[in-house]
Write an enzyme that holds these catalytic residues in place. Structure first.
Site, short mmCIF file in Angstrom:
data_model
loop_
_atom_site.label_atom_id
_atom_site.label_comp_id
_atom_site.label_asym_id
_atom_site.label_seq_id
_atom_site.Cartn_x
_atom_site.Cartn_y
_atom_site.Cartn_z
N LYS A 41 10.80 3.49 -7.55
CA LYS A 41 10.58 2.04 -7.51
C LYS A 41 10.39 1.54 -8.94
O LYS A 41 9.95 2.28 -9.81
CB LYS A 41 9.30 1.73 -6.73
N ARG A 90 0.36 -3.87 9.84
CA ARG A 90 0.34 -5.33 9.83
C ARG A 90 1.01 -5.91 11.07
O ARG A 90 0.55 -6.87 11.64
CB ARG A 90 1.05 -5.86 8.58
N SER A 128 2.91 -7.22 -1.17
CA SER A 128 2.84 -7.34 -2.63
C SER A 128 4.07 -8.09 -3.16
O SER A 128 3.97 -8.87 -4.11
CB SER A 128 2.74 -5.96 -3.26
N1 COA Z 1 -2.08 -5.81 3.65
C1 COA Z 1 -1.10 -6.40 2.98
N2 COA Z 1 0.01 -5.76 2.60
C2 COA Z 1 0.13 -4.48 2.91
C3 COA Z 1 -0.87 -3.79 3.61
C4 COA Z 1 -2.01 -4.51 3.99
N3 COA Z 1 -2.99 -3.94 4.66
N4 COA Z 1 -0.46 -2.52 3.78
C5 COA Z 1 0.74 -2.42 3.19
N5 COA Z 1 1.10 -3.59 2.67
C6 COA Z 1 2.36 -3.89 1.97
C7 COA Z 1 2.33 -3.51 0.53
O1 COA Z 1 1.85 -4.58 -0.26
C8 COA Z 1 3.76 -3.20 0.25
O2 COA Z 1 4.46 -4.37 -0.02
P1 COA Z 1 5.82 -4.35 -0.89
O3 COA Z 1 6.81 -3.51 -0.13
O4 COA Z 1 6.15 -5.77 -0.94
O5 COA Z 1 5.44 -3.75 -2.21
C9 COA Z 1 4.29 -2.65 1.57
O6 COA Z 1 3.38 -3.09 2.54
C10 COA Z 1 4.39 -1.15 1.56
O7 COA Z 1 3.12 -0.66 1.39
P2 COA Z 1 2.48 0.55 0.68
O8 COA Z 1 1.22 0.74 1.46
O9 COA Z 1 2.32 0.36 -0.76
O10 COA Z 1 3.40 1.71 1.04
P3 COA Z 1 4.60 2.34 0.34
O11 COA Z 1 5.66 2.34 1.38
O12 COA Z 1 4.90 1.78 -0.98
O13 COA Z 1 4.02 3.80 0.07
C11 COA Z 1 3.19 5.99 0.73
C12 COA Z 1 3.61 4.61 1.14
C13 COA Z 1 2.58 6.04 -0.64
C14 COA Z 1 2.13 6.38 1.74
C15 COA Z 1 4.40 6.92 0.87
O14 COA Z 1 5.50 6.41 0.15
C16 COA Z 1 4.10 8.34 0.39
O15 COA Z 1 3.36 9.06 1.00
N6 COA Z 1 4.72 8.75 -0.74
C17 COA Z 1 4.50 10.07 -1.33
C18 COA Z 1 5.70 11.00 -1.11
C19 COA Z 1 5.58 11.68 0.21
O16 COA Z 1 4.63 12.38 0.53
N7 COA Z 1 6.63 11.51 1.02
C20 COA Z 1 6.69 12.08 2.34
C21 COA Z 1 6.07 11.14 3.34
S1 COA Z 1 6.38 11.66 4.99
#
Ligand code: COA
Length: 159
Positions: A41, A90, A128
């Site tokens: 990203k 959400r 976000s």
């Molecule tokens: N309120 C408001 N917004 C929320 C929220 C909440 N409670 N929870 C999530 N969001 C939004 C975030 O702002 C984000 O918005 P964006 O896409 O506009 O940036 C979106 O939802 C995604 O949220 P986020 O919680 O940051 O998740 P992600 O998809 O970026 O990351 C991980 C998720 C880190 C858990 C996942 O990518 C991970 O585990 N990565 C590590 C590698 C790994 O182990 N992979 C195998 C997984 S099976």
């Protein structure tokens, strides 16, 4: 001691995330917020900046700690001797992706469970990306992020 990890990109942390963090801090002895250093990203804020903002906005929660991580989430969870991954749901659209991640993580680490909290309805529409879009258009983001985060966004986008 019950330790939970709340992972995410937090680019930047929103009120929706903060609602989940506050509620999680009341359930567990310790909450570690794992800020993903995801090179795939291209975030607005560096991982160091995201960690700093989270430290600032959670300074009144003594059992919350912020760390960055790269690589697999389950490795980060194990390194911290945590037992639970917390995620916020959400809307139904989040469910399929979250279920897939939870199931996969459970296969890789059967000793770790995923706990889902429903996001406060006030923030169920928030992301976000939406906050960044509004801020870039010089809109008012006071309802969506902590004042400290709003200030960091203003500086980042407009100097
Ligand atoms: N309120 C408001 N917004 C929320 C929220 C909440 N409670 N929870 C999530 N969001 C939004 C975030 O702002 C984000 O918005 P964006 O896409 O506009 O940036 C979106 O939802 C995604 O949220 P986020 O919680 O940051 O998740 P992600 O998809 O970026 O990351 C991980 C998720 C880190 C858990 C996942 O990518 C991970 O585990 N990565 C590590 C590698 C790994 O182990 N992979 C195998 C997984 S099976």
């Amino acid at each position: 001691m019950k330790i939970a990890v709340y992972p995410g990109s937090f680019d930047p942390v929103t009120m929706g995330h903060m609602d989940i963090i506050q509620r999680t801090s009341q359930i567990f002895d310790k909450v570690i917020i794992g800020v993903l250093n995801n090179r795939a990203k291209s975030p607005l804020f560096s991982v160091e900046e995201r960690v700093k903002m989270l430290e600032e906005v959670t300074s009144e929660l003594p059992n919350v700690e912020i760390q960055s991580f790269g690589g697999l989430l389950i490795d980060f969870v194990r390194q911290n001797q945590a037992q639970i991954i917390v995620r916020g749901l959400r809307a139904i659209t989040d469910f399929e992706y979250e279920l897939q991640m939870a199931q996969t993580n459970r296969v890789m680490a059967p000793e770790v469970d995923t706990l889902f909290l429903t996001t406060n309805l006030r923030y169920s529409y928030l992301s976000s990306s939406i906050v960044k879009e509004i801020a870039a258009g010089k809109g008012d983001i006071a309802a969506f992020v902590h004042p400290h985060v709003a200030e960091q966004m203003r500086r980042k986008l407009f100097g």
